[in-house]
Design an enzyme around this catalytic site. Structure first.
Site, PDB file in Angstrom:
ATOM      1  CB  ALA A  10      36.091  27.005 -20.515  1.00 50.60           C
ATOM      2  CB  CYS A  11      35.072  32.232 -21.484  1.00 53.03           C
ATOM      3  SG  CYS A  11      34.946  33.805 -22.368  1.00 53.03           S
TER       4      CYS A  11
END
Length: 132
Positions: A10-11
């Site tokens: 998600a980063c």
């Protein structure tokens, strides 16, 4: 050469770092540390090998760092590691380990310090070109 990345998909920084490794010809071991958190010994080794304290390796943004009182300078690194073990989101990302060293790859191009030079430029998600 082998690489391991402690990754959060998600980063964006973590995704870029993983993509740089693959662009460089690696198929790294990917450890999604939120699903499979490292144990205390692994965390301490990562921090030591990267030359960081637990406080320096802690992620504050988007985490319970302040809510847990970890921002107080009197809080020990041991207490921060204890909190990371309970809340792995507190571990900053991505950490990358190769034979050339260990780095917290923020920004993602820090990974270039521990891999061979890129043969061709790489374009990050935001359009920035690195490795030229």
């Amino acid at each position: 050469m082998h690489a391991t990345i402690y990754h959060n998909p998600a980063c964006g920084t973590s995704r870029n770092t993983l993509a740089i490794l693959r662009h460089a010809g690696f198929e790294p071991t990917v450890i999604e540390y939120l699903k499979n958190p490292p144990d205390r010994d692994t965390l301490l080794r990562l921090f030591a090998d990267a030359g960081l304290t637990a406080r320096q390796a802690a992620r504050q943004k988007g985490t319970p760092f302040e809510e847990l009182g970890l921002g107080d300078p009197a809080v020990s690194d041991e207490a921060i590691v204890d909190a990371m073990l309970v809340h792995p989101i507190l571990i900053n990302r991505p950490f990358v380990v190769t034979e050339r060293g260990t780095r917290l790859c923020r920004p993602s191009e820090v990974v270039l310090e521990i891999i061979p030079p890129l043969a061709t430029p790489f374009t990050k998600e935001d359009g920035e070109i690195i490795g030229v």
